[in-house]
Design a protein around this motif. Structure first.
Motif, mmCIF file in Angstrom:
data_model
loop_
_atom_site.group_PDB
_atom_site.id
_atom_site.type_symbol
_atom_site.label_atom_id
_atom_site.label_comp_id
_atom_site.label_asym_id
_atom_site.label_seq_id
_atom_site.Cartn_x
_atom_site.Cartn_y
_atom_site.Cartn_z
ATOM 1 N N PRO A 217 74.758 62.996 79.331
ATOM 2 C CA PRO A 217 75.544 62.782 77.963
ATOM 3 C C PRO A 217 76.342 61.615 78.346
ATOM 4 N N PHE A 218 76.745 60.846 77.227
ATOM 5 C CA PHE A 218 77.781 59.628 77.282
ATOM 6 C C PHE A 218 78.085 59.216 75.843
ATOM 7 N N ARG A 219 79.165 58.462 75.783
ATOM 8 C CA ARG A 219 79.811 57.903 74.531
ATOM 9 C C ARG A 219 79.261 56.374 74.097
ATOM 10 N N ARG A 220 78.775 56.033 73.100
ATOM 11 C CA ARG A 220 78.473 54.605 73.020
ATOM 12 C C ARG A 220 79.498 54.030 72.775
ATOM 13 N N LEU A 221 79.453 52.625 72.891
ATOM 14 C CA LEU A 221 80.514 51.591 72.718
ATOM 15 C C LEU A 221 81.294 51.631 71.217
ATOM 16 N N SER A 222 80.493 52.313 70.323
ATOM 17 C CA SER A 222 80.917 52.657 68.965
ATOM 18 C C SER A 222 81.592 53.820 69.032
ATOM 19 N N GLY A 223 81.647 54.632 70.035
ATOM 20 C CA GLY A 223 82.323 55.916 70.035
ATOM 21 C C GLY A 223 81.483 57.343 69.689
ATOM 22 N N ASP A 224 80.326 56.909 69.323
ATOM 23 C CA ASP A 224 79.309 58.140 69.008
ATOM 24 C C ASP A 224 78.651 58.650 70.120
ATOM 25 N N PRO A 225 78.461 59.838 70.066
ATOM 26 C CA PRO A 225 77.858 60.650 71.252
ATOM 27 C C PRO A 225 76.551 60.302 71.225
ATOM 28 N N ALA A 226 76.067 60.484 72.741
ATOM 29 C CA ALA A 226 74.512 60.011 72.983
ATOM 30 C C ALA A 226 74.523 61.056 74.184
ATOM 31 N N ALA A 227 73.022 60.892 74.490
ATOM 32 C CA ALA A 227 72.639 61.680 75.625
ATOM 33 C C ALA A 227 71.118 60.935 76.154
ATOM 34 N N SER A 228 70.892 60.897 77.310
ATOM 35 C CA SER A 228 69.681 60.182 77.770
ATOM 36 C C SER A 228 68.938 61.478 78.776
ATOM 37 N N MET A 229 67.611 61.439 78.823
ATOM 38 C CA MET A 229 66.975 62.471 79.418
ATOM 39 C C MET A 229 66.539 61.478 80.925
#
Length: 294
Positions: free
Chosen positions: A98-110
């Protein structure tokens, strides 16, 4: 015929296989002194769904298989969509980042390791009606429950999939919708055992793995980005309750060895391309007579 019982498994793995495109092939530099060696990495854009309109599930992977390394080396630095190789692939050691995008939105990669890759001609896509993205492994069943979903309830569960050395495994937590009637029946039979705090171990097959990101709202980690793996449970081939096998039941008479083997061992590869023992994958069996529960 050689028996697999003389070579007990020493490593649990989660294998994901399918068809997809290879992109962003790159050499990753590693910090840590002279002994830190760079490694080959890429993104696998796995195809899932109807052939005429598939979705793509992206896996950021480290290339571990020796043949896969040899295959992808020429593509380093080349990312023309028209030149991306189409491959049949097999991944191991799946996990989520999991990580946070530059926009601040949460994201996650497999994330995973690329163990095998076989180049396919793009014309091979013409013969496919529906793309599958199967994930197989062994793990513990948790929290089987019915989700109301308005007037269309469905069965859901969590699987703590085992990964790593048998003596000291890690867990990959996967939220699964039970999408097959046979798997649904078997999971429902396990509900009483789970509620009784018994350990219910499954050999499972999932379809369509994806990542889901969210922001924690409670506890000391409130505000942090987290993520989960989500998929559909389509097959259960083994169930053990507190170490005792309850599915499949042993047949009354063993089948001849020349008809089929009861199980087989699947070998992964380590980062040097050598064989690495992994969990047993059971061959198909017929479901025994149904009972209320285990």
């Amino acid at each position: 015929m050689t028996s697999t019982t003389s070579n007990p498994k020493s490593y649990f793995d989660i294998h994901t296989s399918g068809i997809g495109y290879i992109q962003r092939v790159r050499e990753v530099q590693v910090k840590g002194g002279r002994k830190a060696m760079p490694f080959l990495a890429c993104t696998v854009a796995a195809l899932f769904g109807p052939a005429n309109n598939p979705v793509r599930r992206y896996f950021d992977v480290r290339v571990s298989g020796a043949e896969a390394k040899k295959l992808l080396q020429p593509y380093i630095g080349t990312d023309d969509p028209q030149q991306r190789p189409l491959v049949r692939f097999r991944l191991g050691d799946l996990w989520i980042d999991p990580f946070r995008r530059l926009s601040g939105d949460p994201a996650a990669s497999m994330k995973a390791r690329l163990l095998k890759a076989e180049v396919l001609e793009r014309s091979a896509l013409d013969e496919i009606e529906h793309h599958e993205l199967h994930t197989r492994g062994i793990g513990y069943l948790n929290n089987p429950r019915m989700i109301p979903n308005g007037g269309d309830p469905f069965l859901s569960c969590s699987i703590a999939a085992l990964a790593g050395p048998v003596g000291d495994p890690e867990y990959r937590y996967i939220e699964a919708t039970v999408a097959d009637d046979g798997a649904q029946h078997l999971v429902q039979r396990c509900i009483q055992a789970v509620e009784a705090k018994k350990k219910v171990l499954l050999a499972f097959t999932l379809n369509d793995m994806k990542a889901d990101a969210y922001v924690r709202t409670k506890g000391e980690h409130a505000g942090e980005v987290s993520g989960s793996l989500k998929s559909k449970l389509v097959r259960v081939s083994l169930i053990k309750v507190d170490g005792e096998k309850v599915y499949p039941l042993e047949p009354e008479a063993p089948a001849p060895e020349d008809v089929h083997a009861s199980d087989k061992t699947v070998l992964a590869e380590d980062d040097n391309g050598g064989p690495q023992p992994t969990a047993l994958i059971l061959a198909p069996v017929e479901e025994p007579a149904r009972v209320a529960s285990f």
